[in-house]
Design an enzyme around this catalytic site. Structure first.
Site, PDB file in Angstrom:
ATOM      1  N   GLU A  25      -0.022  -1.361   5.695  1.00 37.44           N
ATOM      2  CA  GLU A  25       1.027  -0.991   6.644  1.00 37.44           C
ATOM      3  C   GLU A  25       0.944   0.478   7.016  1.00 37.44           C
ATOM      4  OE1 GLU A  25       5.030   0.569   7.831  1.00 37.44           O
ATOM      5  OE2 GLU A  25       3.768   1.094   6.121  1.00 37.44           O
ATOM      6  N   ASP A  39       0.833  -1.202   0.000  1.00 42.05           N
ATOM      7  CA  ASP A  39       0.000   0.000   0.000  1.00 42.05           C
ATOM      8  C   ASP A  39       0.870   1.255   0.000  1.00 42.05           C
ATOM      9  OD1 ASP A  39       0.795  -0.731   2.685  1.00 42.05           O
ATOM     10  OD2 ASP A  39      -0.553   0.820   3.425  1.00 42.05           O
TER      11      ASP A  39
END
Length: 368
Positions: A140, A77
């Site tokens: 994350e 991400d």
């Protein structure tokens, strides 16, 4: 063939990853891309999608064993990017002036690509001597949510965990912890023309925010540096003619050895004063590998680095979650991205640093 040609696959994979929009979600296509690449190279690959559109990849190569020597990890991400503020398309993946352009190029799709390609090359060149595990995660950036979703029983313990966050190819031995807090003030609503009949929650919380922001005596760790507290959000009020009865701010606390969750909450509660409620939203421990435990890995990755003082990052990583699930390995944060490029407008990553990083990770797998 020079090194850049040898590692062209890492550049190509990084470009393809940048072109997949994973700004705050949608990591499944990126997970499918790296999973397909690893599966085609003979890795045992598992893709887990606990939330629709959000997926982790766990891949392993080598014989079954109680532990694997090395585990690579990175996240898929990225943080948001508003195209209106950029001089190029954040999803371009363009190569220009020796750099890869786009959101996630430094943080940390270039690092993921280098890990994947280094592992594939080691497995292809020396299949009998290569044992490696890769853990590639979603979410994350918002608190290691993908790593939290991975069942520890599905992971193989490891001796060394390499986190490909942007370090400019420096070896970093851990990082601060993070504690996110919601601080809430309650008041009494009244008409805006009769404020004396109410109790203004904004005024109470704003005073607390001012005390926290102005505080300069946060503890300093000899290894990890100073603890920090940032007021990240402040929400209150409905309209000007109404005394607000609730106000909330959210704090980002970076904890250090000797100043963890309990100490931070106690000090912030003291600064807030009576009437302010604190609620933990995220609590991830810091990571600290002793220099002696990672000296060999540091030398292989970046010759000469073990003679320099150990560095610890200010940001958090998935190592906060994964270390305990992987049998408490030594942790080294090492990746090609530029730390100063993380989360910035017009993010980019050096292609030369990518080549250097991929070569170093491959060297580590061959020698560790």
């Amino acid at each position: 063939m020079d090194d850049a040609d040898t590692w062209r696959g890492a550049t190509d994979l990084a470009r393809r990853l940048v072109r997949i929009d994973t700004r705050g979600g949608g990591e499944a296509p990126a997970a499918a891309l790296v999973a397909d690449r690893l599966d085609g190279a003979g890795f045992d690959v598992r893709v887990e999608e606990p939330i629709p559109g959000r997926a982790n990849v766990v891949a392993r190569f080598g014989p079954e064993a109680p532990r694997v020597p090395v585990t690579f990890t990175g996240h898929l991400d990225t943080v948001p990017a508003d195209p209106s503020g950029w001089s190029f398309d954040p999803m371009s993946g363009e190569l220009r002036d020796g750099r890869l352009l786009g959101r996630g190029s430094s943080d940390m799709k270039a690092g993921v690509a280098c890990q994947v390609e280094a592992a594939i090359r080691a497995a292809r060149e020396s299949p009998r001597d290569t044992a490696v595990q890769l853990i590639l995660t979603f979410g994350e950036e918002t608190g290691c949510h993908g790593a939290e979703e991975i069942d520890a029983a599905s992971l193989t313990p490891t001796d060394l965990l390499i986190v490909a966050e942007p370090t400019g190819n420096r070896t970093v031995l851990g990082h601060k912890g993070v504690l996110w807090l919601a601080a809430t003030a309650r008041g009494v609503s009244a008409h805006g023309s009769r404020p004396e009949l109410g109790r203004n929650a904004i005024a109470a919380l704003a005073a607390a925010a001012s005390r926290i922001h102005g505080h300069r005596d946060w503890p300093v760790s000899p290894t990890h540096g100073p603890a920090t507290v940032n007021i990240g959000t402040f929400h209150a009020g409905e309209q000007p003619n109404l005394v607000p009865d609730r106000a909330e701010m959210r704090l980002d606390v970076r904890t250090v050895p000797g100043f963890g969750r309990d100490e931070a909450i106690a000090e912030i509660a003291r600064l807030c004063g009576d009437g302010i409620a604190l609620e933990p939203l995220l609590d991830l421990p810091g990571v600290a590998t002793a220099p002696s435990a990672a000296a060999t890995a540091r030398e292989i990755l970046a010759p000469g680095s073990s003679a320099r003082p150990a560095e610890y990052a200010t940001y958090f990583t998935d190592a906060s979650v994964l270390t305990g699930r992987l049998g408490d390995p030594a942790v080294v944060v090492y990746g090609p991205g530029d730390p100063d490029q993380a989360h910035v407008t017009d993010e980019s990553c050096s292609l030369a640093a990518m080549t250097e990083s991929a070569e170093a990770m491959h060297r580590l797998l061959r020698r560790w």
